[in-house]
Structure formats: structure tokens, C-alpha cells
Design an enzyme around this catalytic site. Structure first.
Site, PDB file in Angstrom:
ATOM      1  N   LYS A 160       3.522  -9.847  -0.717  1.00 40.92           N
ATOM      2  CA  LYS A 160       4.663 -10.619   0.065  1.00 40.92           C
ATOM      3  C   LYS A 160       5.521  -9.831   1.216  1.00 40.92           C
ATOM      4  O   LYS A 160       5.781 -10.471   2.166  1.00 40.92           O
ATOM      5  CB  LYS A 160       5.609 -11.321  -0.989  1.00 40.92           C
ATOM      6  CG  LYS A 160       5.139 -12.003  -1.808  1.00 40.92           C
ATOM      7  CD  LYS A 160       6.337 -12.708  -2.703  1.00 40.92           C
ATOM      8  CE  LYS A 160       6.805 -11.645  -3.955  1.00 40.92           C
ATOM      9  NZ  LYS A 160       7.652 -12.353  -4.987  1.00 40.92           N
ATOM     10  N   LYS A 185      -2.884  -3.663  -2.393  1.00 41.26           N
ATOM     11  CA  LYS A 185      -2.665  -4.967  -3.037  1.00 41.26           C
ATOM     12  C   LYS A 185      -2.201  -5.998  -2.128  1.00 41.26           C
ATOM     13  O   LYS A 185      -1.579  -5.878  -1.117  1.00 41.26           O
ATOM     14  CB  LYS A 185      -1.876  -4.641  -4.236  1.00 41.26           C
ATOM     15  CG  LYS A 185      -1.684  -5.903  -5.268  1.00 41.26           C
ATOM     16  CD  LYS A 185      -0.584  -5.558  -6.290  1.00 41.26           C
ATOM     17  CE  LYS A 185      -0.264  -6.708  -7.120  1.00 41.26           C
ATOM     18  NZ  LYS A 185       0.700  -6.473  -8.091  1.00 41.26           N
ATOM     19  N   LYS A 197       9.172   2.857  -4.588  1.00 41.46           N
ATOM     20  CA  LYS A 197      10.144   2.076  -3.740  1.00 41.46           C
ATOM     21  C   LYS A 197      11.025   2.968  -3.209  1.00 41.46           C
ATOM     22  O   LYS A 197      11.592   2.695  -2.305  1.00 41.46           O
ATOM     23  CB  LYS A 197      10.599   0.940  -4.732  1.00 41.46           C
ATOM     24  CG  LYS A 197       9.638   0.010  -5.004  1.00 41.46           C
ATOM     25  CD  LYS A 197       9.952  -1.240  -5.801  1.00 41.46           C
ATOM     26  CE  LYS A 197       9.130  -2.475  -6.156  1.00 41.46           C
ATOM     27  NZ  LYS A 197       9.544  -3.640  -6.939  1.00 41.46           N
TER      28      LYS A 197
END
Length: 355
Positions: A220, A217, A115
């Protein structure tokens, strides 16, 4: 040997729409665990601040995740459903755990590296330290089990490391106060205040991949809405996304080994198996040798059957925000009472004068 009372804790961040991967990898397991465990399920709204501090819709997102919990079948009366920020003991214990954990442990966290990317120096301190808050979320209730996906196992291992270091650092004080509970660590029986929480990883599709790229994966945050099936999607949207899902030109294999090096086929077979609550072998036995033009409509029909009622119930619940807020308020009060019981003992163990 005395032991910790079995207790399940898990949380979901209120960022973006929940999707099929969240349902199969988390929510459905949350529902099933209610039959065998006492459960605490949390909307971890403070965690959502680590990557993006300013949110225009955090309240709505928190209510949406709560609605998904309830629509999926979580019972807020028999168990506890609340949002994290209602219970300040989470943040209080996280600070103590910041002082227990080592910087080297945090620097090794894969998700922080992913991240933060190349601009690590500009990442928030919260992004680096949030595994301490995650450990506090779990251990403020002295939870014994956490249902997790593969990508969260490293954080749960860190939670265990923090618990073990706290138990070791304060072992004499824990024994003096009589606050320890016996547990096995390897072959040794030790006495500790916090349990070494165990992961619960279940089901044939704990890791659901993108419908547009079987090597990534389902997320969202994917810019393409076609990459995921949202829990709020209606029947037409579900069918359309499965029809457009990326595949290869070969038919489904007649044996499971034939799915190797075919990530999109493997993903769709895994989704079918999870929704039908059967094995991948069962899916191959039924559809082996068939083209995707046959398999995809069957998968779409199954997905609509399983997911449409949840979407409809979510819409009904979200139309009544006062009801959702009442659930969270009640859950927060019950969770807060448990957390305060833990923190009173932590204060004594650490030596904080608060009475």
C-alpha cells in the site's frame, strides 16, 4: 480430552488502499473460512497509530476497510466485524502481555527492525510493543486459528510464546480456579487458559509481489500506483496496470522449473493461478511457450472479471457511512461481550481486584 472451541481471528490495518495482495493473501481466505469456522474480523485501528500517530483520514480508512470486508463476502450477521478501538479489553490485555513478554523477544521482531530502520532510538514504544497488542487481539477471544501471510508468522509465534508463558507463570492459579483447558504441546498434554494459536496459510499466491519489481512485496505504501492493483480500481485501471507490469523478454516456460530466477514471470503466473483458483502447473500447461503479449491480456480479463464486482460493491457500501458504522457498532458490542468474559477470568488469574 477437552479442547478450545475452534475460532478464527484476523485483523487488517486501516492504512492506505487495500490491494490485490490483501485480497488474495487475506480477504478471500477470510470469506472461505466462514463456511467452516466461527470468525471474528477486525479493523485494527489502534495498530495504525504505531508508525504514524496523527492521521487526517483514520475514520474514512476504517470505513473503507470495513467496506472491503463486506464487498468481498464477509457476513457480519453470522460472524463478527468490528473496529478494535471499540473494545477496550484489547488494550487492557496488551498491558498484561507487555508484562509477560520479554524485551529480547520484541527486539528480535523482524518487522520492528525493518520499520524502525537505523533510527531505532527514535521509534515509538508502540512500534516496539505492538506484537503484544497483536497477541491480545487474538487471545482476548482465545482464538485458535489466525489466517496469516508469511510475513506475519513470526508475530504469531510470539503470540504462542506469550500464551505459553502466561499459562506456565499462572499454572497453579489457573488450576485452582478451574479455568484451564487441556491441549497438546508437542507430545505433552498440558492445561492452560490461553490456546497456542495455529496459523492458517493457504492458496497459491499468499505472497503477491509488486507489478514493478517481482522481488518486492505488493504494498500500500509503494510510491508508484502502477506497482499494485487497488481493490477500488476500475476495469480500465486494472487492465492498464497489468499491461504495464514489468516482465522479461522470454516467453513463459513449458515447465514450472523454468520460472526460477524470473521473479516477475513467477509473480504474474501466481496471480493468475490464485484468481483462477488453479495451480501454477495448470497455468503453465495452458500458456507455456506463449509470449507475455498473449498472457497479459488473458490475465487482465481474468482480474477484471474477479475484482470489478468487488470494487463496485465497495463504492456502493462506502456511499452509506451510517450503514458501515452500524455494522461496526453491532460487531463491537458482540466482540466486547466475548472479550469481557475473558478479561474477568484474567483479572482473577492475575489477582486484580475488579469485582
Amino acid at each position: 480430552m477437552s479442547s478450545f472451541k475452534p475460532l478464527v481471528f484476523s485483523g487488517v490495518q486501516p492504512t492506505g488502499n487495500l490491494h490485490l495482495g490483501n485480497y488474495l493473501g487475506a480477504l478471500r481466505n477470510f470469506v472461505a473460512l466462514q463456511a467452516s469456522h466461527d470468525c471474528i474480523y477486525c479493523v485494527v485501528d489502534m495498530h495504525s497509530l504505531t508508525a504514524t500517530l496523527v492521521h487526517d483520514d483514520l475514520v474514512d480508512q476504517t470505513r473503507s476497510i470495513t467496506a472491503a470486508f463486506l464487498a468481498s463476502g464477509i457476513d457480519p450477521k453470522k460472524h463478527i466485524v468490528f473496529n478494535q478501538s471499540r473494545v477496550p479489553q484489547h488494550a487492557e490485555l496488551a498491558w498484561i502481555f507487555n508484562c509477560v513478554a520479554r524485551i529480547g523477544w520484541m527486539n528480535r521482531m523482524t518487522q520492528f527492525k525493518d520499520k524502525a530502520g537505523k533510527d531505532r532510538e527514535n521509534a515509538s514504544l508502540g512500534l516496539l510493543a505492538y506484537p503484544s497488542l497483536m497477541a491480545a487481539d487474538i487471545l482476548v477471544y482465545r482464538a485458535t486459528h489466525v489466517p496469516v501471510g508469511d510475513d506475519q508468522k513470526q508475530h504469531l509465534e510470539l503470540t504462542r510464546d506469550i500464551a505459553q508463558k502466561f499459562n506456565n507463570d499462572f499454572s497453579a492459579r489457573i488450576a485452582e480456579l478451574g479455568y484451564g483447558t487441556e491441549m497438546k504441546v508437542g507430545e505433552e498434554v498440558v492445561n492452560g487458559f490461553f490456546p497456542l494459536t495455529e496459523p492458517l496459510i493457504e492458496g497459491p499466491a499468499t505472497r503477491v509481489m509488486s507489478l514493478r519489481d517481482g522481488t518486492k512485496k505488493m504494498s500500500k505504501s509503494d510510491p508508484s500506483d502502477l506497482a499494485r492493483i487497488n481493490l477500488t480500481d476500475d476495469a480500465d485501471a486494472i487492465a492498464r496496470k497489468i499491461k504495464k507490469a514489468k516482465t522479461d523478454p522470454e516467453p513463459l516456460p513449458s515447465e514450472l522449473q523454468g520460472l526460477e530466477n524470473r521473479p516477475e514471470a513467477q509473480n504474474l503466473v501466481g496471480i493468475y493461478a490464485a484468481l483462477a483458483e488453479c495451480s501454477r502447473e495448470d497455468v503453465i500447461a495452458e500458456f507455456g511457450g506463449q509470449q507475455f503479449s498473449v498472457f497479459k491480456p488473458a490475465l487482465a480479463e481474468l482480474a477484471v472479471e474477479k475484482l470489478s464486482p468487488i470494487a463496485a460493491e465497495m463504492r456502493r457500501i462506502q456511499a452509506d457511512p451510517a450503514y458501515i458504522d452500524g455494522i461496526l457498532r453491532d460487531g463491537g458490542e458482540r466482540a466486547g461481550a466475548l472479550a469481557e468474559e475473558t478479561m474477568k477470568k484474567v483479572h482473577e488469574i492475575v489477582g486484580l481486584l475488579t469485582n
